[in-house]
Scaffold this motif. Structure first.
Motif, PDB file in Angstrom:
ATOM      1  N   PRO A   1       0.684  10.356   7.009  1.00 29.77           N
ATOM      2  CA  PRO A   1       0.612   9.840   5.640  1.00 29.77           C
ATOM      3  C   PRO A   1       1.857   9.039   5.219  1.00 29.77           C
ATOM      4  O   PRO A   1       1.747   8.077   4.459  1.00 29.77           O
ATOM      5  N   VAL A   2       3.009   9.423   5.718  1.00 30.21           N
ATOM      6  CA  VAL A   2       4.232   8.695   5.362  1.00 30.21           C
ATOM      7  C   VAL A   2       4.189   7.282   5.929  1.00 30.21           C
ATOM      8  O   VAL A   2       4.616   6.318   5.286  1.00 30.21           O
ATOM      9  N   ALA A   3       3.650   7.128   7.129  1.00 29.48           N
ATOM     10  CA  ALA A   3       3.518   5.800   7.734  1.00 29.48           C
ATOM     11  C   ALA A   3       2.529   4.949   6.951  1.00 29.48           C
ATOM     12  O   ALA A   3       2.737   3.743   6.786  1.00 29.48           O
ATOM     13  N   TRP A   4       1.472   5.557   6.458  1.00 33.63           N
ATOM     14  CA  TRP A   4       0.516   4.814   5.614  1.00 33.63           C
ATOM     15  C   TRP A   4       1.204   4.316   4.339  1.00 33.63           C
ATOM     16  O   TRP A   4       1.017   3.170   3.934  1.00 33.63           O
ATOM     17  N   PHE A   5       1.968   5.201   3.717  1.00 28.21           N
ATOM     18  CA  PHE A   5       2.677   4.821   2.496  1.00 28.21           C
ATOM     19  C   PHE A   5       3.667   3.688   2.766  1.00 28.21           C
ATOM     20  O   PHE A   5       3.754   2.729   2.001  1.00 28.21           O
ATOM     21  N   ALA A   6       4.423   3.786   3.874  1.00 30.91           N
ATOM     22  CA  ALA A   6       5.395   2.743   4.213  1.00 30.91           C
ATOM     23  C   ALA A   6       4.686   1.425   4.503  1.00 30.91           C
ATOM     24  O   ALA A   6       5.173   0.345   4.130  1.00 30.91           O
ATOM     25  N   ALA A   7       3.537   1.476   5.168  1.00 31.06           N
ATOM     26  CA  ALA A   7       2.778   0.258   5.456  1.00 31.06           C
ATOM     27  C   ALA A   7       2.304  -0.406   4.167  1.00 31.06           C
ATOM     28  O   ALA A   7       2.409  -1.631   4.012  1.00 31.06           O
ATOM     29  N   ILE A   8       1.818   0.385   3.245  1.00 33.20           N
ATOM     30  CA  ILE A   8       1.375  -0.164   1.953  1.00 33.20           C
ATOM     31  C   ILE A   8       2.560  -0.733   1.183  1.00 33.20           C
ATOM     32  O   ILE A   8       2.484  -1.830   0.627  1.00 33.20           O
TER      33      ILE A   8
ATOM     34  N   PHE B   1       5.581  -1.873   2.299  1.00 37.02           N
ATOM     35  CA  PHE B   1       6.088  -3.118   2.870  1.00 37.02           C
ATOM     36  C   PHE B   1       5.046  -4.237   2.818  1.00 37.02           C
ATOM     37  O   PHE B   1       5.389  -5.410   2.680  1.00 37.02           O
ATOM     38  N   GLY B   2       3.775  -3.879   2.923  1.00 41.05           N
ATOM     39  CA  GLY B   2       2.724  -4.891   2.833  1.00 41.05           C
ATOM     40  C   GLY B   2       2.670  -5.543   1.466  1.00 41.05           C
ATOM     41  O   GLY B   2       2.548  -6.769   1.353  1.00 41.05           O
ATOM     42  N   ILE B   3       2.762  -4.744   0.424  1.00 44.17           N
ATOM     43  CA  ILE B   3       2.765  -5.300  -0.938  1.00 44.17           C
ATOM     44  C   ILE B   3       3.996  -6.160  -1.161  1.00 44.17           C
ATOM     45  O   ILE B   3       3.912  -7.242  -1.754  1.00 44.17           O
ATOM     46  N   GLN B   4       5.145  -5.709  -0.657  1.00 42.38           N
ATOM     47  CA  GLN B   4       6.359  -6.499  -0.797  1.00 42.38           C
ATOM     48  C   GLN B   4       6.228  -7.841  -0.082  1.00 42.38           C
ATOM     49  O   GLN B   4       6.674  -8.866  -0.595  1.00 42.38           O
ATOM     50  N   ALA B   5       5.621  -7.846   1.095  1.00 43.19           N
ATOM     51  CA  ALA B   5       5.484  -9.086   1.853  1.00 43.19           C
ATOM     52  C   ALA B   5       4.488 -10.037   1.205  1.00 43.19           C
ATOM     53  O   ALA B   5       4.776 -11.222   1.023  1.00 43.19           O
ATOM     54  N   VAL B   6       3.329  -9.530   0.839  1.00 45.36           N
ATOM     55  CA  VAL B   6       2.278 -10.392   0.306  1.00 45.36           C
ATOM     56  C   VAL B   6       2.666 -10.994  -1.040  1.00 45.36           C
ATOM     57  O   VAL B   6       2.500 -12.186  -1.279  1.00 45.36           O
ATOM     58  N   PHE B   7       3.223 -10.190  -1.926  1.00 43.19           N
ATOM     59  CA  PHE B   7       3.534 -10.669  -3.267  1.00 43.19           C
ATOM     60  C   PHE B   7       4.980 -11.113  -3.438  1.00 43.19           C
ATOM     61  O   PHE B   7       5.381 -11.486  -4.537  1.00 43.19           O
ATOM     62  N   ASP B   8       5.774 -11.075  -2.368  1.00 41.34           N
ATOM     63  CA  ASP B   8       7.167 -11.511  -2.362  1.00 41.34           C
ATOM     64  C   ASP B   8       7.982 -10.823  -3.456  1.00 41.34           C
ATOM     65  O   ASP B   8       8.675 -11.453  -4.240  1.00 41.34           O
TER      66      ASP B   8
END
Length: 81
Positions: free
Chosen positions: A33-40, A42-49
């Protein structure tokens, strides 16, 4: 919003996307679950800058001085023993 997502991809943004993919792979393979949270995260940070400074970016405004300060500074000499 579409412009923000599709343009302006710099090195930091690509790095966040790589982190998101790595954590996503770890979350899928290990069911962590921690890896899922980290993926979400960092993904939001990357997509929305967005990052540590929010959506405005980490820029500082330059404030031009409006006047001069005429302050006399007095220095005191410190002598060694």
């Amino acid at each position: 919003m579409k412009d923000r997502i599709l343009t302006g991809w710099h090195a930091q943004r690509w790095l966040r996307l790589v982190f998101a993919v790595v954590f996503l792979a770890a979350g899928i393979t290990r069911q962590e679950p921690v890896a899922w949270f980290a993926a979400i995260f960092f993904g939001i940070q990357a997509v929305f800058d967005v990052g540590c400074c929010g959506s405005v970016g980490c820029t500082s405004s330059r404030i031009e001085p409006t006047g001069t300060l005429d302050v006399e500074v007095n220095y005191e000499e410190i002598k060694d023993r």
